[in-house]
Scaffold this motif. Sequence first.
Motif, PDB file in Angstrom:
ATOM      1  N   ILE A  15       0.847  -1.196   0.000  1.00 40.16           N
ATOM      2  CA  ILE A  15       0.000   0.000   0.000  1.00 40.16           C
ATOM      3  C   ILE A  15       0.884   1.249   0.000  1.00 40.16           C
ATOM      4  O   ILE A  15       0.647   2.204  -0.748  1.00 40.16           O
ATOM      5  CB  ILE A  15      -0.941  -0.018   1.230  1.00 40.16           C
ATOM      6  CG1 ILE A  15      -1.986  -1.121   1.062  1.00 40.16           C
ATOM      7  CG2 ILE A  15      -1.611   1.348   1.436  1.00 40.16           C
ATOM      8  CD1 ILE A  15      -2.763  -1.457   2.335  1.00 40.16           C
TER       9      ILE A  15
ATOM     10  N   LEU B 252       1.030   4.146  -2.923  1.00 44.44           N
ATOM     11  CA  LEU B 252       0.764   5.560  -2.634  1.00 44.44           C
ATOM     12  C   LEU B 252       1.980   6.424  -2.959  1.00 44.44           C
ATOM     13  O   LEU B 252       1.858   7.473  -3.592  1.00 44.44           O
ATOM     14  CB  LEU B 252       0.344   5.735  -1.169  1.00 44.44           C
ATOM     15  CG  LEU B 252      -1.071   5.233  -0.861  1.00 44.44           C
ATOM     16  CD1 LEU B 252      -1.307   5.151   0.649  1.00 44.44           C
ATOM     17  CD2 LEU B 252      -2.128   6.139  -1.499  1.00 44.44           C
TER      18      LEU B 252
ATOM     19  N   VAL C 128       1.935  10.092  -5.035  1.00 52.13           N
ATOM     20  CA  VAL C 128       1.780  11.341  -4.271  1.00 52.13           C
ATOM     21  C   VAL C 128       2.943  12.318  -4.510  1.00 52.13           C
ATOM     22  O   VAL C 128       4.015  11.918  -4.966  1.00 52.13           O
ATOM     23  CB  VAL C 128       1.660  11.096  -2.739  1.00 52.13           C
ATOM     24  CG1 VAL C 128       0.397  10.338  -2.411  1.00 52.13           C
ATOM     25  CG2 VAL C 128       2.900  10.403  -2.192  1.00 52.13           C
TER      26      VAL C 128
ATOM     27  N   LEU D 248      -5.324  13.488  -1.658  1.00 56.80           N
ATOM     28  CA  LEU D 248      -5.798  12.107  -1.834  1.00 56.80           C
ATOM     29  C   LEU D 248      -7.250  12.015  -1.391  1.00 56.80           C
ATOM     30  O   LEU D 248      -7.635  12.612  -0.384  1.00 56.80           O
ATOM     31  CB  LEU D 248      -5.016  11.161  -0.922  1.00 56.80           C
ATOM     32  CG  LEU D 248      -3.654  10.635  -1.324  1.00 56.80           C
ATOM     33  CD1 LEU D 248      -3.122   9.762  -0.189  1.00 56.80           C
ATOM     34  CD2 LEU D 248      -3.741   9.835  -2.613  1.00 56.80           C
TER      35      LEU D 248
ATOM     36  N   VAL E  25      -9.670   9.109   0.014  1.00 56.91           N
ATOM     37  CA  VAL E  25      -9.587   7.746   0.537  1.00 56.91           C
ATOM     38  C   VAL E  25     -10.954   7.351   1.100  1.00 56.91           C
ATOM     39  O   VAL E  25     -11.572   8.123   1.847  1.00 56.91           O
ATOM     40  CB  VAL E  25      -8.506   7.624   1.638  1.00 56.91           C
ATOM     41  CG1 VAL E  25      -8.477   6.220   2.235  1.00 56.91           C
ATOM     42  CG2 VAL E  25      -7.135   7.986   1.067  1.00 56.91           C
TER      43      VAL E  25
ATOM     44  N   THR F  53      -4.118   1.748   6.349  1.00 54.26           N
ATOM     45  CA  THR F  53      -4.003   2.648   5.189  1.00 54.26           C
ATOM     46  C   THR F  53      -4.285   4.081   5.638  1.00 54.26           C
ATOM     47  O   THR F  53      -3.574   5.019   5.283  1.00 54.26           O
ATOM     48  CB  THR F  53      -5.007   2.242   4.090  1.00 54.26           C
ATOM     49  OG1 THR F  53      -4.751   0.893   3.703  1.00 54.26           O
ATOM     50  CG2 THR F  53      -4.903   3.138   2.870  1.00 54.26           C
TER      51      THR F  53
ATOM     52  N   CYS G  78      -1.774   7.470   5.699  1.00 52.81           N
ATOM     53  CA  CYS G  78      -2.137   8.785   5.144  1.00 52.81           C
ATOM     54  C   CYS G  78      -2.094   9.865   6.223  1.00 52.81           C
ATOM     55  O   CYS G  78      -1.608  10.977   5.986  1.00 52.81           O
ATOM     56  CB  CYS G  78      -3.539   8.734   4.539  1.00 52.81           C
ATOM     57  SG  CYS G  78      -3.656   7.630   3.120  1.00 52.81           S
TER      58      CYS G  78
ATOM     59  N   LEU H   6       2.154  10.492   5.233  1.00 51.96           N
ATOM     60  CA  LEU H   6       1.831  11.343   4.072  1.00 51.96           C
ATOM     61  C   LEU H   6       1.482  12.763   4.505  1.00 51.96           C
ATOM     62  O   LEU H   6       1.834  13.725   3.825  1.00 51.96           O
ATOM     63  CB  LEU H   6       0.697  10.714   3.252  1.00 51.96           C
ATOM     64  CG  LEU H   6       1.060   9.407   2.534  1.00 51.96           C
ATOM     65  CD1 LEU H   6      -0.065   8.957   1.622  1.00 51.96           C
ATOM     66  CD2 LEU H   6       2.366   9.538   1.733  1.00 51.96           C
TER      67      LEU H   6
ATOM     68  N   THR I 129      -5.329  14.371   2.944  1.00 47.54           N
ATOM     69  CA  THR I 129      -6.277  13.288   2.659  1.00 47.54           C
ATOM     70  C   THR I 129      -7.687  13.707   3.039  1.00 47.54           C
ATOM     71  O   THR I 129      -7.907  14.240   4.130  1.00 47.54           O
ATOM     72  CB  THR I 129      -5.896  12.023   3.464  1.00 47.54           C
ATOM     73  OG1 THR I 129      -4.581  11.621   3.090  1.00 47.54           O
ATOM     74  CG2 THR I 129      -6.863  10.880   3.171  1.00 47.54           C
TER      75      THR I 129
ATOM     76  N   ALA J 277      -4.970  11.008  -6.481  1.00 46.22           N
ATOM     77  CA  ALA J 277      -5.458   9.631  -6.515  1.00 46.22           C
ATOM     78  C   ALA J 277      -6.721   9.483  -5.682  1.00 46.22           C
ATOM     79  O   ALA J 277      -6.946  10.234  -4.725  1.00 46.22           O
ATOM     80  CB  ALA J 277      -4.386   8.667  -5.986  1.00 46.22           C
TER      81      ALA J 277
ATOM     82  N   VAL K 127      -8.514   6.418  -3.564  1.00 46.43           N
ATOM     83  CA  VAL K 127      -8.270   5.076  -3.032  1.00 46.43           C
ATOM     84  C   VAL K 127      -9.618   4.412  -2.748  1.00 46.43           C
ATOM     85  O   VAL K 127     -10.448   4.969  -2.028  1.00 46.43           O
ATOM     86  CB  VAL K 127      -7.419   5.135  -1.748  1.00 46.43           C
ATOM     87  CG1 VAL K 127      -7.259   3.749  -1.136  1.00 46.43           C
ATOM     88  CG2 VAL K 127      -6.054   5.748  -2.050  1.00 46.43           C
TER      89      VAL K 127
ATOM     90  N   ILE L 187      -6.549   3.788  -7.113  1.00 46.01           N
ATOM     91  CA  ILE L 187      -5.806   2.757  -6.389  1.00 46.01           C
ATOM     92  C   ILE L 187      -6.813   1.908  -5.633  1.00 46.01           C
ATOM     93  O   ILE L 187      -7.646   2.440  -4.901  1.00 46.01           O
ATOM     94  CB  ILE L 187      -4.823   3.391  -5.377  1.00 46.01           C
ATOM     95  CG1 ILE L 187      -3.845   4.329  -6.099  1.00 46.01           C
ATOM     96  CG2 ILE L 187      -4.064   2.312  -4.608  1.00 46.01           C
ATOM     97  CD1 ILE L 187      -2.894   5.063  -5.158  1.00 46.01           C
TER      98      ILE L 187
END
Length: 396
Positions: free
Chosen positions: A93, A97, A101, A107, A109, A117, A121, A125, A132, A153, A155, A184
Motif C-alpha cells: 500500500i 501511494l 503522491v 488524496l 480515501v 491505510t 495517510c 503522508l 487526505t 489519486a 483510493v 488505487i
Amino acid sequence: MTKSTRDGRAKMGSRTRLVHAGREPFENHGFVNTPIYRGSTVLYPNAEELHLRRVKYTYGTHGTPTTDALENAWSELAGAAGTVLSPSGLAAIAVALFSVVRAGGHLLVVDSAYRPTRNFCDTILKRLGVETTYYDPLIGAGVAALMRTNTVAVVVEAPGSQSFEMQDIPAIAAVARQRDVCVIMDNTWATPLFFPPHERGVDLAIEAGTKYLSGHSDLLLGLVSANEKYWPQLKATHESMANCAGPEDVFLALRGLRTMELRLREAERQGLALARWLAARPEVARVLHPALPDDPGHAIWKRDFLGSSGLFSVILRPASRQQVAALLDSLELFGLGYSWGGFESLVIPFDCRSYRTATKWAPEGPALRFSVGLENIEDLQADLDRGFAALRATPG
Ligand SMILES: *Cc1c(COP(=O)(O)O)cnc(C)c1O
C-alpha cells in the motif's frame, strides 16, 4: 517455458492460468517449480557488461527468477502490465501511494479503508504535505464533487474493511479518468479471480498476499499490479525504495497460487453457508455479506464481482462486552486473531466508531468479523452454538 504462453492462455480459464502462469521449467533443468534464488550480489561476466548492465539480473533488490515467476503470474492473472512484490500488504500500500503522491497533493480515501491505510495517510503522508479527504463508500460518481485540481489519486476498497460496504468502482474510475486522477484499489478480499481490477478501471491494484494467496497463515507478502499507464512509475518507485519481498515467502506464495481458486471457491461456499446460518440465529441482527441477496451492496457485487470470499461480518443484537467475551472465550475451533484467508477459521470483534470520519458507524449491537476456514461446517456451527449459549448464560 512451459509450452503454453501468456497470449495462448488468454482465452483459457482462470484455473489453467493459475497452474501454468509464471513457470519456466526448462530454464530450471525441467523442474516443475522455480526454485528459491537467494542473493544480494549478481556477478557480471566482464568489465564491459558491468558497465552496460545489459544482463537480466543486476542486484538482489531488483529481482530474481523467483520473484519474476510470481510477478509474471500475478500480472497475467490480474490483466496487468506489471507487478511488484513487497514484504507485506501494508508495505505494498505504501509503495502504491508513494508512486503517485507529491508534496501539496491531495488524496481521496474511502472511509471504510483498511485502518492501517488511513494511519499511513494521516501520519507519514500528512508530514510530507499530502492532504487526505475521506469519503462515503456509497458516493459513486459523486466523488467528482470532492476532486480538486491537486487531487492525485482516489483510493477504493470493496467491500469495505470490516464493514463490507460495496463501492461503484467503474463509476468512480470513469470520473477519475476524465480528470487524470489515479485509481488505487485494495483488492485483497476478492483477489483478481473475483474482481479483475484493471478491466474495471483500476490503475494500481493492491493485494495482501498474506491472505488468500498464501492461504496458510505462514507468510507476509504484498503485491501491486499496474496498468500500462502507471507501470513505469510504480516500477521506479519500488526500485528506489528497495521494498522487496523475501525469497522463501515468494516461493510459498507461488505454491499457494496454484491452488488459490480451489481454496477461494471453497471459502466462498463455506462463507455463504455460515453467513446464512448466522442470519437465521436469534442472537444476530444482521449479516454483512455482499453476496447475500438482501445485502445493501448486493446489486453492485452481482454486477461487478465474479465471486465472494470467506470473510464477512455480523452485527449482533444488543449485548454487553462481557456477553461477547463469553461467546468468544467459549469457542474451541474459531481462533481469536487478526489477519485472515488461512485454512483455519477466525473471529474478531470490531468497532469502526473510533476512526470513521466521513460516515457514522452506529450499528444496533456489537460487531464480529469471521474468516471461514476449511473445517467441516457442522463443527463450526456447533462451536458457535456453544458460543451463543455462553452469551445467553452471561448476565447483560
Ligand atoms: C491484511 C490486509 C492488508 C495488509 O496486509 P499485511 O500483509 O498484513 O500487511 C491490507 N489490506 C487489507 C484489506 C487487509 O485485510
